[in-house]
Write an enzyme that holds these catalytic residues in place. Structure first.
Site, PDB file in Angstrom:
ATOM      1  N   CYS A  73       0.646  -1.541   0.253  1.00 23.95           N
ATOM      2  CA  CYS A  73       0.282   0.195  -0.159  1.00 23.95           C
ATOM      3  C   CYS A  73       1.226   1.445  -0.127  1.00 23.95           C
ATOM      4  CB  CYS A  73      -0.880  -0.236   1.258  1.00 23.95           C
ATOM      5  SG  CYS A  73      -0.004  -0.043   2.698  1.00 23.95           S
ATOM      6  N   GLY A 100      -0.800   0.061  -4.600  1.00 21.93           N
ATOM      7  CA  GLY A 100      -2.250  -0.331  -3.880  1.00 21.93           C
ATOM      8  C   GLY A 100      -3.174  -0.093  -5.349  1.00 21.93           C
ATOM      9  N   TYR A 129      11.748  -1.529  -7.957  1.00 19.22           N
ATOM     10  CA  TYR A 129      10.615  -1.970  -9.423  1.00 19.22           C
ATOM     11  C   TYR A 129       9.562  -1.082  -8.294  1.00 19.22           C
ATOM     12  CZ  TYR A 129       6.045  -4.101  -9.758  1.00 19.22           C
ATOM     13  OH  TYR A 129       4.710  -4.752 -10.656  1.00 19.22           O
ATOM     14  N   ASN A 166       1.331   0.756   6.080  1.00 14.86           N
ATOM     15  CA  ASN A 166       1.496   0.033   4.989  1.00 14.86           C
ATOM     16  C   ASN A 166       3.212  -0.705   5.494  1.00 14.86           C
ATOM     17  OD1 ASN A 166       4.488   0.977   2.485  1.00 14.86           O
ATOM     18  ND2 ASN A 166       2.970  -0.669   2.288  1.00 14.86           N
ATOM     19  N   GLY A 167       2.909  -2.016   5.193  1.00 12.50           N
ATOM     20  CA  GLY A 167       4.269  -3.082   5.666  1.00 12.50           C
ATOM     21  C   GLY A 167       3.657  -3.934   6.453  1.00 12.50           C
TER      22      GLY A 167
END
Length: 478
Positions: free
Chosen positions: A17, A45, A265, A123-124
């Site tokens: 996310c 996301g 990426y 996030n994570g």
């Protein structure tokens, strides 16, 4: 599920996310700013998104929110944004790597408790999420979601009962959390950002006029016309309010282990992650590939979009012309209707098409960021040969994926990773390439200026935090 869907959707990696928070000290509405910030973070996301706001002038505890499944521009319109009146709030875009993909798990979470209201976006992934969840359940907690973000919210709320401030509650909760988390939290009169001690996921501070911003990447600051202030340090807790930026670095206790794949990426190429240009990192990856795995070729092309910069680096180093070998359909979003198994249409062919005028009759170097299961790579190699390429030499700007990731990335289990089960020569044969070369893991520090404070566990198996005993990541629940 259709096999072609598996081949395309599950042979590329996803971040969990992106997070974004804003606090306008002058009292202006911030919903549209959060919207554009999330739009810039859409690459992190694409399953769901949400915005929650409140007004520091009151009424106290009133939170307005809109959440939904789909892309940012699918969930929000001008009418919904106008109803989100408030000068402090948080937003979130999600791809599920832990917890199912459904409306219940959409963030940000809004928590009403005895000390007030918290809005939280995360996030994570936590590696001790199952243990924390069981502990809370046995003390009477009732969960509304299946995501570890809710456990973080519970722990912050419980710690707030015994602390003098929300940021102290965040610090006490962090002592119990293991794994990856970049948090954006809004209490009634302050915006709080926190990053796990290893700094797995990025988090930056920005400012526009009298508005403070927290975001996953600097590209989101650029999108809303904000000035980059600095990165949140691994382990740091920052409070943004009328007194400015207050920092607590007492949790900065270990050597950072930032995700190296952010540079390869995940992050947008126009972002800077911990002060390092993502674009320059990818150019360097391509140059290293050209040094390690040269090829007699006529043209170098990248698989869009993440392979393009690395392909440019390869071409520069090798002295081979760089070209645009593919046209990408940018309008295939989450609502794209996948072809049926009996249909001749391929998801790959609909999303990408080879330019015959560019690759026809030529020896081609095709640069991509990774090979996960190998199915999509095989389709793309065949696509180039069908377009007339006489040779296709595949170069990958990362080392082979050998191990799963538990820190907010959907690198799958070992048996699903083609490189775990096959040699480079076997993979080359399986995808139909004339040659195949990966980036050497020993060269990864060169992507980030020689820094060794990164995590490469998906390549090396050297996990900074012990992996969980049970894998609860969402990809395998789907």
């Amino acid at each position: 599920m259709d096999s072609q869907i598996n081949e395309w959707d599950f042979d590329s990696l996803h971040e969990e996310c992106g997070v974004f928070g804003a606090y306008d000290l002058d009292g202006g509405d911030i919903a549209s700013t959060i919207y554009y910030g999330l739009f810039a973070l859409q690459h992190r996301g694409q399953e769901s998104c949400g915005i929650a706001v409140s007004d520091t002038a009151g009424p106290k505890g009133k939170v307005l929110s809109v959440r939904g499944m789909g892309l940012v521009n699918e969930v929000f319109d001008s009418e919904k944004l106008e109803k989100l009146s408030g000068n402090i709030g948080v937003g979130h875009v999600r791809y599920s790597t832990a917890g199912a993909s459904n409306a219940q798990n959409i963030q940000p979470l809004v928590l009403n408790y005895v000390k007030g209201t918290l809005m939280l976006a995360h996030n994570g992934n936590l590696v001790n999420a199952p243990t924390l969840r069981r502990e809370l359940e046995y003390t009477g907690a009732i969960f509304q979601t299946t995501i570890d973000t809710e456990m973080i919210a519970y722990h912050i709320a419980r710690e707030r009962l015994h602390t003098s401030s929300a940021e102290d509650a965040v610090k006490n909760a962090m002592k119990k959390l293991k794994g990856a988390y970049s948090l954006v939290i809004s209490s009634p009169c302050k915006l709080i950002g926190a990053r796990d001690p290893f700094g797995f996921r990025p988090l930056v501070i920005g400012k526009r006029d009298n508005m403070y911003i927290l975001a996953s990447e600097t590209c989101a600051l650029d999108a809303v016309g904000a000035e980059f202030v600095r990165d949140v340090k691994p382990g740091e807790i920052v409070k943004l309010d009328k007194n400015g930026i207050t920092s607590d670095e007492s949790m900065c206790t270990v050597k950072p282990a930032r995700c190296i794949f952010e540079y390869i990426y995940f992050a947008r190429p126009d972002s800077f992650v911990d002060g390092i240009s993502v674009y320059n990192s990818r150019i360097m990856a391509g140059k290293l590939l050209a040094q390690m795995h040269p090829a007699n070729a006529d043209i170098v092309i990248g698989v869009p979009d993440s392979g393009n910069a690395a392909a440019m680096g390869f071409a520069l180093e090798a002295g081979i012309p760089y070209g645009t070998g593919f046209v990408k359909n940018s309008y295939v979003g989450r609502t794209f209707i996948k072809p049926k198994q009996s249909s001749r249409e391929s998801s790959v062919n609909i999303k990408l098409n080879a330019l015959k005028e560019v690759v026809g009759g030529k020896r081609v170097v095709m640069v991509d960021d990774s090979i996960v299961r190998g199915t999509t790579s095989g389709h793309i190699v065949q696509m180039l040969k069908d377009a007339g390429a006489t040779e296709v030499h595949v170069r990958i700007s990362s080392p082979p994926f050998l191990y799963p990731c538990y820190f907010g990335t959907d690198v799958p289990s070992c048996e699903q990773l083609i490189a775990h089960e096959h040699t480079v020569e076997q993979i080359c044969e399986l995808i139909g390439a004339n040659s195949l070369g990966y980036l050497d893991g020993k060269r990864l520090p060169e992507l980030i200026g020689g820094d060794t404070g990164y995590c490469d566990a998906c390549f090396s198996g050297n996990y900074p935090v012990a992996p969980p005993e049970e894998d609860i990541r969402g990809e395998y629940a789907r």
